[in-house]
Design an enzyme around this catalytic site. Structure first.
Site, PDB file in Angstrom:
ATOM      1  N   HIS A   1       0.810  -1.216   0.000  1.00  0.00           N
ATOM      2  CA  HIS A   1       0.000   0.000   0.000  1.00  0.00           C
ATOM      3  C   HIS A   1       0.842   1.264   0.000  1.00  0.00           C
ATOM      4  O   HIS A   1       0.410   2.303  -0.505  1.00  0.00           O
ATOM      5  CB  HIS A   1      -0.934   0.013   1.210  1.00  0.00           C
ATOM      6  N   GLY A   2       2.003   1.217   0.599  1.00  0.00           N
ATOM      7  CA  GLY A   2       2.800   2.426   0.614  1.00  0.00           C
ATOM      8  C   GLY A   2       4.155   2.198   1.245  1.00  0.00           C
ATOM      9  O   GLY A   2       4.327   1.295   2.067  1.00  0.00           O
TER      10      GLY A   2
END
Lengths: 373, 487
Positions: free
Chosen positions: B329-330
């Site tokens: 996701h990041g």
């Protein structure tokens, strides 16, 4: 087994029988039309109309010099025939699209929410429009706006590369936060919490505007999206009674706050004494004359405000002072400060009122012969 | 080009017309070019990346299929893995890596050396890189495993990678789901067209009315929460708003993508199935971002051994898999922690089931509760699971670990120190109204799942008409990019 088989679709839609065809769609459109009509009849009159403009770009940021500014530009100032200049009333009270339809050629606006107009005029002269409309107010004689903004203005933002815009902004935000935090009340001071929140808000707003400026200065697909979206949004807002959830209570329950900005006006104008105003006035006269010498036509208007804000302004600058200034310059000056149009906060017109007011201003400009063939 | 812009509406009208009425071969070429334009609308500089990724995987897929012997197949697979993971490592994780090396060197007292690991890289994360690299990776992996034959046409393969509805934020569609649909034109039936329109409408409504109007309030609360200056009840309310916002934003995007595909006669897998009706962490991941959770199950969890290598290994695999999903996701420790938290949740759930002897209810849809006690137990399960899920949004949204800590303190410790502050939290209930459609749709779905209540076509007619009205009259808050574009 794939997840398509294992799970139902997000909306396990009821199967429409073959004979139904497009009947559900037709019914939906008919019902939606009826609901919109009912909304216009029943809810429309109860909404006071959009207080603020529909989603609108706040303008690309421009600094005149390090620490002088910022000003925000709408439209291509370098190629404009008519440029509207002034403080926040130039932004809120003159509806650029309405003015653009008045036959004055290409129209742009430069406004400064935290800067003196006199600092801007030499740059306008360099841009070379054929006419400049000044939206005048007592702040023309100088004012101090927001102390925190003044701290912020001590350092101009850097030029940011388009490709690494996000990285550059992230770095700028982190450095600005650190610098402003260091300049604020010490840790443990009761005012520190509010100060930090305000810094965060300002830095976020600024970062967004910096990004907009960078995208606007180069060709950007975001600019295409923005222009198209604003075009559609404006027409929607003209055709329908719309509302925003963030101003929900204000739009449904509160009357427009006509006295809201009166104390702020006093505070803002009270920071300059008579001598400082006289000095700023003299600088303004010189700058305006330089525009006229460059062959740029000038006109000025004073936009409608509420009685309480007008009273606050008159404590520091009499109506007569502004009148004399423009008479001395030989600049046509139209006073509308007492015109009864809806102001949302005492100092700025509602969006619909700004359209009406811009039409009035356009009429004056036509009378001056500013329309282009 | 974002789905919620006028530009996209014009773009889609052209793409739809081409897809529907040009000869199918030409239609595919036009839509492929259109998809690349759609991608280049964000930044033309990143176009070569997706083309390179597609080209290499197309070529490698053929080589893997043609290779004789395990070793040769594996070598070609490594080319695909290193290309796709290399792209991700360079463009998405380089800053994270450099920052952490720099921090480590500073901690070791090597400040001078640390300065040379400045994280200022001259690029930003290309939009959708995590989605299209996962799609192309799954293509190579499936061919390697003998589950898929390679695409014969580069145009079709390119369309699979770059097909605009799913390009930048999913759903992550597998090659075996999408490539066969490009073999011949699917004629959309009235049902499919209306279903597509409904999904697009719902997605736009979710994004423009719910997510964009909740966004500023969520930002405000999380900012104050990170500073620890709001009452606990306000922080809890912020979590609820945040849950609704991220669902409306990402679920909305997926719905639009599914709807657009449906209008073009294609079928995409579901990505969200009323996630806040989940009663356990593992059920949440069966309902939330389904195409990612099935991807990590098939390509990370199962190859690690899944639950075939004993209980302890199954717990370990769950935690590792979910932590990697967090990192997907990041590139930040907050996302890693978010994934780890969910992994621990899934592992603890598994352990609890083992201890209690309870089996996971795999029936779908869930059967109706048997009696009041069963109903109450189910509702309590949903509430507890939502507390678990919504707590995780603190990791997801927080700027750093310190802020996460302050928010967790507000949620779980401050109520005992200073009270909840309910009056202040609910002083302005308007955002509850904005979030209401999310509650309502979950409530209606629960009714359907538990009582067998059937949805009728006229229900959709009414819902769609109300959404049209609200889309027209409710103005957006600060217009924000779709949250998942950054991933």
């Amino acid at each position: 087994m794939s997840n398509v088989e294992r799970c139902p679709t997000t909306f396990a839609a009821p199967r429409v029988a073959r004979r139904e065809g497009y009947r559900p769609l037709a019914l939906t459109l008919a019902l939606a039309a009826a609901l919109v009509a009912a909304w216009q009849v029943f809810a429309g009159p109860r909404l006071p109309g959009l207080a603020t403009h529909p989603a609108r770009f706040d303008g690309a940021v421009h600094w005149i010099a390090p620490g002088v500014g910022p000003f925000y530009a709408h439209g291509d100032v370098g190629r404009a025939d008519l440029v509207v200049v002034g403080d926040s009333r130039a932004y809120d009270d003159i509806e650029l699209e309405t003015l653009a339809g008045g036959g004055f050629g290409r129209v742009a606006r430069v406004w400064g929410p935290n800067a003196d107009l006199v600092d801007l005029l030499p740059s306008i002269r360099d841009a070379g429009p054929s006419a400049v409309l000044i939206v005048a107010s007592p702040s023309l004689f100088g004012a101090d706006y927001d102390p925190l903004m003044t701290v912020l203005l001590q350092r101009s933002p850097p030029a940011l590369e388009r490709l690494s815009l996000e990285n550059g902004l992230r770095r700028w935000k982190s450095e600005e936060r650190a610098r402003l935090f260091a300049d604020g009340p010490p840790a443990g001071d009761p005012a520190r919490g509010d100060y930090e929140q305000k810094v965060d808000l300002l830095v976020e707003v600024w970062a967004k505007r910096l990004a907009d400026t960078v995208r606007r200065d180069g060709w950007s697909t975001k600019e295409v999206d923005r222009v198209l979206n604003e075009w559609v949004d404006r027409r929607r807002a003209l055709a329908l009674a719309t509302f925003t959830t963030q101003k929900w209570h204000q739009q449904w329950a509160e009357p427009i706050r006509v006295d809201y900005l009166a104390p702020h006006t006093t505070k803002m104008l009270n920071t300059r004494d008579a001598a400082q105003r006289a000095a700023t006035r003299a600088r303004f006269v010189d700058a305006a004359r330089a525009l006229e010498t460059a062959g740029i036509r000038l006109a000025a208007v004073r936009a409608p405000i509420s009685p309480s804000v007008l009273a606050a302004e008159r404590e520091f600058v009499a109506d007569e002072d502004l009148r004399m200034l423009f008479t001395e310059l030989g600049v046509p000056y139209f006073e509308h400060q007492e015109l009864a149009l809806p102001v949302r906060d005492g100092s700025h017109l509602t969006w619909r009122a700004s359209i009406e007011y811009t039409r009035l201003v356009a009429t004056h400009l036509c009378e001056l012969g500013w329309t282009r063939p | 080009m974002s789905f919620d812009t006028v530009t996209f509406a014009l773009f889609f009208a052209l793409a739809f017309a081409a897809w529907r009425w040009l000869p199918f071969s030409a239609a595919k070429s036009v839509v492929l070019v259109g998809s690349l334009v759609f991608y280049a609308w964000w930044s033309v500089w990143y176009l070569p990346l997706i083309v390179l990724s597609a080209f290499i995987d197309f070529a490698v897929g053929k080589r893997i299929h043609a290779a004789v012997g395990e070793r040769a197949k594996r070598s070609w697979l490594l080319v695909s893995l290193s290309t796709n993971l290399g792209l991700l490592a360079t463009f998405k994780y380089a800053t994270f890596f450099l920052d952490n090396v720099s921090a480590l060197l500073t901690w070791l007292g090597l400040g001078g050396l640390a300065a040379s690991f400045s994280s200022t890289v001259p690029w930003v994360v290309p939009v959708g890189i995590s989605f299209y690299t996962f799609q192309t990776l799954s293509y190579s992996l499936d061919i390697y495993r003998g589950r898929l034959a390679p695409a014969t046409s580069f145009r079709d393969f390119g369309l699979f990678v770059a097909f605009f509805p799913q390009l930048v934020a999913g759903p992550i569609v597998r090659a075996q789901e999408l490539l066969p649909q490009f073999e011949r034109r699917q004629t959309p039936t009235p049902w499919r067209v209306q279903h597509g329109l409904y999904m697009v409408l719902w997605g736009l409504f979710a994004k423009m009315v719910i997510a964009d109007n909740l966004g500023p309030e969520v930002d405000r609360i999380f900012k104050l929460g990170a500073a620890g200056t709001i009452p606990p009840a306000t922080m809890w309310l912020g979590l609820v708003y945040s849950g609704c916002q991220v669902f409306a934003d990402f679920g909305g995007y997926s719905a639009i993508a599914i709807g657009l595909a449906s209008l073009m006669g294609l079928r995409f897998p579901a990505n969200f199935v009323y996630p806040y009706l989940s009663r356990s962490p593992s059920e949440f991941w069966v309902r939330w971002h389904i195409t990612l959770s099935t991807w990590i199950r098939d390509y990370i969890y199962m190859p690690l051994g899944g639950n075939r290598k004993g209980e302890a290994r199954a717990y370990f695999n769950s935690v590792v898999t979910m932590t990697l999903a967090g990192l997907w996701h990041g590139a930040a420790w907050t996302y890693v922690l978010w994934g780890f938290y969910h992994g621990v949740g899934v592992a603890v759930e598994r352990l609890a089931r083992r201890i209690s002897g309870a089996r996971r209810d795999r029936r779908w849809p869930r059967e109706a509760p048997r009696g009041v006690g069963s109903l109450l137990w189910r509702v309590v399960g949903i509430l507890l699971c939502n507390v678990f899920i919504h707590t995780s949004w603190t990791f997801f949204r927080a700027p750093d670990l310190a802020a996460t800590g302050r928010m967790l303190h507000l949620l779980y410790i401050a109520p005992f120190e200073q009270g909840l502050g309910l009056a202040q939290a609910f002083a302005q209930p308007r955002y509850l109204l904005v979030a209401l459609p999310v509650f309502l749709m979950h409530f209606v779905r629960a009714l359907r799942e538990w009582t067998g209540w059937k949805e009728r076509p006229w229900h959709r007619v009414v819902a769609a008409a109300v959404m049209v009205l609200l889309l027209l009259v409710v103005r957006r808050g600060d217009v924000q990019d779709f949250v998942y574009f950054q991933f």
